[in-house]
Design an enzyme around this catalytic site. Structure first.
Site, mmCIF file in Angstrom:
data_model
loop_
_atom_site.group_PDB
_atom_site.id
_atom_site.type_symbol
_atom_site.label_atom_id
_atom_site.label_comp_id
_atom_site.label_asym_id
_atom_site.label_seq_id
_atom_site.Cartn_x
_atom_site.Cartn_y
_atom_site.Cartn_z
ATOM 1 N N SER A 545 0.725 -1.160 -0.044
ATOM 2 C CA SER A 545 0.094 -0.150 0.099
ATOM 3 C C SER A 545 1.102 1.423 0.109
ATOM 4 C CB SER A 545 -0.740 -0.103 1.171
ATOM 5 O OG SER A 545 -1.531 1.332 1.258
ATOM 6 N N ASP A 572 -4.852 3.706 -2.676
ATOM 7 C CA ASP A 572 -6.185 4.264 -1.963
ATOM 8 C C ASP A 572 -6.679 5.393 -2.319
ATOM 9 O OD1 ASP A 572 -5.210 2.007 0.792
ATOM 10 O OD2 ASP A 572 -7.125 1.865 -0.180
ATOM 11 N N PHE A 705 -7.010 4.915 7.940
ATOM 12 C CA PHE A 705 -6.403 5.236 9.227
ATOM 13 C C PHE A 705 -5.244 4.157 9.440
ATOM 14 C CE2 PHE A 705 -10.700 6.959 9.685
ATOM 15 C CZ PHE A 705 -10.531 8.193 10.163
ATOM 16 N N GLY A 706 -4.041 4.644 9.611
ATOM 17 C CA GLY A 706 -2.981 3.889 9.756
ATOM 18 C C GLY A 706 -2.706 3.436 11.118
ATOM 19 N N ASP A 733 -7.026 -6.457 3.705
ATOM 20 C CA ASP A 733 -6.396 -5.126 3.558
ATOM 21 C C ASP A 733 -6.302 -4.635 5.296
ATOM 22 O OD1 ASP A 733 -7.070 -2.110 1.726
ATOM 23 O OD2 ASP A 733 -5.417 -2.528 3.435
ATOM 24 N N GLY A 735 -3.612 -4.137 8.701
ATOM 25 C CA GLY A 735 -2.693 -4.725 9.912
ATOM 26 C C GLY A 735 -1.941 -5.775 9.368
ATOM 27 N N GLY A 755 1.358 -2.196 4.011
ATOM 28 C CA GLY A 755 1.789 -1.119 3.963
ATOM 29 C C GLY A 755 3.180 -0.998 4.703
#
Length: 799
Positions: A545, A572, A705-706, A733, A735, A755
């Site tokens: 990501s 995204d 939200f990361g 998608d 975690g 990510g």
């Protein structure tokens, strides 16, 4: 005043047993009566409710006659029964079909549907991670609704074995707080699982459940004239509320205070503890509020193969001719030091219930030498069961529950050696009580409370439950066991790797058409994973990501992950409807297309995805994933105030989403649908069934939200999709790291969005991509076999 007595009744799987007790908890007599179980199809198990009624009359009459107690001295009666033995009754309480016994597994597909809802009621199923057992009430009722709709519609009541008996004893239809809390997804704070049933299209079930829920020991009513004649007892005799057999056994063992734990042993072990506060977590069933004592919560763990593996050793491995008897084997095993001179056993002969909840796990003996004999194996099995119990307790401690004692009943109490091993491994005192028939005594206690012969359950327990002895742990021996316990904990992951390598080769040879993007290289086929696809090979795809990339050097970051072996990148796009403060859009896609040939995996987290599709086509996107929620919301708004059914509303949302997917495909891009964490899987199932989409994305975090944690309760949705569509690309998608990648892959995902795990990996992008791909390969190869094994062994999740 003449002395009073009470009757406790234990309705089991094979027979019903009644006992007459005095107010000190001493049993005067027992009598039992068997009944028949039929098995119409593999995995099905049925009983005739009329047989329970006949057995109740025979057992109660027999126990009273043997006791010599005059019926006028009997103050009350209470019953426990098997839990989730489900009956469909007409208005008069007559069965419309045979009862679905607790062990009946026909509703396995419905259990997966229940798990896929992700509803808050599923917190009691391993913190929401599942599984939901086919044994439980809602899956069985859903099976009736879907497979026998005429029976479901005709039923006035859908309830339990116990509710059936209480109704015929008193004429009153009520449910027990014990049954509904532990297996019906009822919560005393939230009430019935209304939202869960709504998601399943099963809202009408609430009207068929008993309207009144009684706590343990509350008066249900009084014997009718016909019931009294059937039992040989006085008309008007008080009937007290009981509950689920194992949980009533907690009362009969005196486990009614926080920190106490009951361990019911036999073919399997069941651990039931009292908590002062609720807790939920992976590998934990419960906690169940008020299920036994008001204001307290019950935590549950279980082992599928305990006494059964010792019986296997004696009957199947050694055989009758070579088996010297349990007394001799205990003596020989007691002479062997802890650790069995290097022999270690994994007790997962029928899978693992908790904490791994892995029905496909298998047993093993590790470290065998020519020195080892049958006594070594015997002791190694005892130690393995004790280690498995300690692993459950360790998992509970990590969740916040710290038991201070174990009170045992059942087969393990017959072996002093096994008791001492349990005490030493867990460093807890083991309490044994005088009355081994804990469920029947528990019912007697509840009857005495309802009759006012003891003021409350705690007082009755103090008067009627007597500890016969306590097995104290040896601290030195506990320290000695530590290294063997640590070795035991290493067995499961090691054996799982071995198990995957032993999967049939044909599962690795079948091919499915590749559904990945036009720019994918052949390496994904070489690194293919079965991903729970029934043996079909699917590409193992990591899609880094770009939200976690360095935007100042975005082209270089993408080039780096492509060189590292990533075939996709995940882009995204947000418009503020799902997540504020993000404005990534088609221009970023266009810049990436100019710099790279990588497959652009574009995710539209927007309220109106259709307006972005032409721009994404022009920018060079390869795949467009849109959220289903705007379509569901629009369909619901259109139906508001009208007469549309939930099914019609869902169909409208699916039709609109399919139209967008068709437009995406017509523009030369792949089409996919995304599900938010709390969204059910029904719309996606219909879209894939119609052939409208190429992939389904399951979010395990909230969009945009990361730093959020992976939410494992989403995995049942992945499992349902994979079981239904073996050749489908399923993306997870949010975690994703090395550990959660394995969880997602085991559930059936073959595409992972990662990510920070890739762009933030200190060892480099290549190491991260390879590690995640390997997780997909290793876990994916086992998922199909695990799914099949789960269906065969799900009965191990006990009643």
């Amino acid at each position: 005043m003449s002395e009073k007595y009470v009757i406790g009744v234990d309705g089991g799987t094979e027979s019903l047993r009644a006992g007459v007790f005095d107010l000190q908890g001493r049993p005067l007599a027992f009598a039992s009566c068997p009944y028949t179980t039929t098995y119409p199809h593999p995995g099905w198990a049925e009983q005739a409710p009329q047989d329970w009624w006949q057995a109740l009359g025979a057992a109660v009459k027999g126990a009273v006659q043997q006791s010599g107690v005059p019926v006028s001295s009997i103050a009350a009666i209470s019953l426990d029964t098997t839990n989730c033995t489900v009956v469909a009754l007409d208005e008069a309480g007559q069965p419309l079909r045979p009862a679905l016994l607790w062990m009946d597994m026909r509703s396995a597909a419905q259990a997966a549907q229940v798990a896929a809802t992700g509803d808050i009621a599923l917190q009691v199923n391993s913190g929401g991670a599942g599984p939901v057992s086919a044994e439980w009430m809602v899956p069985k009722a859903l099976w009736l609704f879907q497979e026998e709709p005429e029976t479901f519609q005709a039923a006035t009541y859908i309830c339990e074995y116990q509710d059936y008996l209480n109704f015929h004893l008193t004429g009153r239809m009520v449910a027990s707080i014990s049954n509904v809390s532990v297996r019906w997804h009822y919560n005393s704070s939230r009430g019935w699982p209304v939202s869960l049933l709504e998601k399943l299209g099963l809202s009408s079930l609430v009207d068929k459940w008993p309207r009144d829920i009684l706590p343990l020991g509350a008066p249900v009513g009084h014997l009718t004239a016909s019931a009294a004649a059937h039992l040989g007892l006085p008309e008007g005799l008080l009937v007290a509320q009981g509950g689920s057999d194992a949980f009533i056994g907690m009362v009969g063992l005196g486990v009614v205070e926080p920190g106490q734990m009951a361990m019911l042993t036999g073919s399997s072990h069941l651990q039931l503890g009292m908590c002062a506060a609720p807790l939920h977590g992976k590998g934990i069933f419960g906690t169940y509020p008020d299920a036994v004592m008001p204001g307290l919560h019950v935590i549950e763990g279980g082992q599928t193969s305990t006494g059964s593996i010792v019986r296997w050793l004696s009957s199947s491995l050694i055989g009758e001719q070579g088996w010297p008897g349990y007394e001799a084997m205990n003596a020989a095993a007691a002479a062997i030091p802890p650790g069995c001179e290097g022999l270690l056993c994994c007790d997962h002969f029928q899978g693992n219930r908790t904490p791994y909840t892995d029905a496909a796990s298998r047993g093993a003996l590790v470290g065998l030498t020519l020195k080892h004999g049958k006594a070594h194996v015997f002791r190694a099995m005892m130690e393995a069961v004790a280690f498995g119990t300690e692993l459950i307790l360790e998992n509970m401690r990590q969740g916040g529950y710290h038991p201070d004692s174990l009170t045992l009943a059942g087969g393990a109490t017959k072996s002093d050696l096994w008791l001492q091993i349990h005490a030493d491994v867990s460093n807890l005192p083991l309490r044994l009580t005088e009355v081994s028939d804990a469920p029947a005594l528990g019912c007697a206690i509840l009857a005495a409370v309802a009759a006012g012969l003891h003021p409350d359950i705690r007082s009755a327990v103090r008067a009627m439950v007597h500890v016969s002895r306590v097995v104290q742990p040896n601290p030195e021996r506990h320290a000695e066991y530590a290294r063997f316990y640590n070795a035991y904990k290493a067995l499961y992951p090691a054996l799982k790797t071995v198990r995957l390598a032993m999967e049939p080769q044909q599962q690795q040879q079948q091919q499915q058409p590749q559904l990945d993007g036009p720019n994918s290289s052949s390496s994904s086929t070489a690194a293919a994973a079965a991903a729970g696809s029934g043996g079909s090979l699917l590409p193992a795809i990591i899609s880094p990501s770009i939200l976690a990339a360095d935007f100042a050097n975005l082209a270089q970051e993408v080039a780096s992950v492509q060189a590292a072996g990533a075939e996709w990148v995940h882009v995204d796009m947000f418009d503020g409807s799902f997540a504020p403060n993000f404005t990534i859009g088609p221009p970023v896609v266009a810049s990436l297309r100019k710099a790279s040939s990588i497959f652009l995996d574009c995710h539209l987290a927007v309220s109106d995805p259709a307006k972005y599709v032409p721009a994404l086509q022009a920018a060079g996107a390869n795949s467009v994933t849109f959220q289903i929620e705007p379509f569901l919301d629009a369909a619901a708004a259109a139906a508001a105030g009208g007469s549309s059914s939930p099914a019609d509303t869902l169909a409208a949302a699916v039709a609109a989403a399919a139209g967008l997917a068709a437009d995406i495909r017509a523009r030369g891009m792949k089409a996919a649908v995304a599900l938010a964490v709390g969204t059910g899987v029904e719309a996606a199932l219909q879209l894939v069934q119609q052939g409208a989409v190429d992939m389904v994305l399951c979010m395990t975090v909230e969009c945009g939200f990361g730093g959020q944690s992976f939410q494992g309760q989403v995995m049942p949705k992945v499992q349902v999709l994979r079981a239904a569509f073996p050749g489908l690309n399923i993306q997870v998608d949010g975690g994703i790291n090395a550990e959660t990648a394995r969880i997602a892959a085991a559930a059936g995902a073959n595409v992972l969005v990662a990510g920070t795990a890739v762009f933030g990996c200190k060892a480099g992008h290549a190491a991260a991509v390879q590690q995640l791909q390997q997780a997909l390969i290793q876990e994916g190869l086992a998922a199909a076999a695990a799914a099949g094994a789960a269906a065969r062994t799900s009965a191990a999740v006990g009643c």
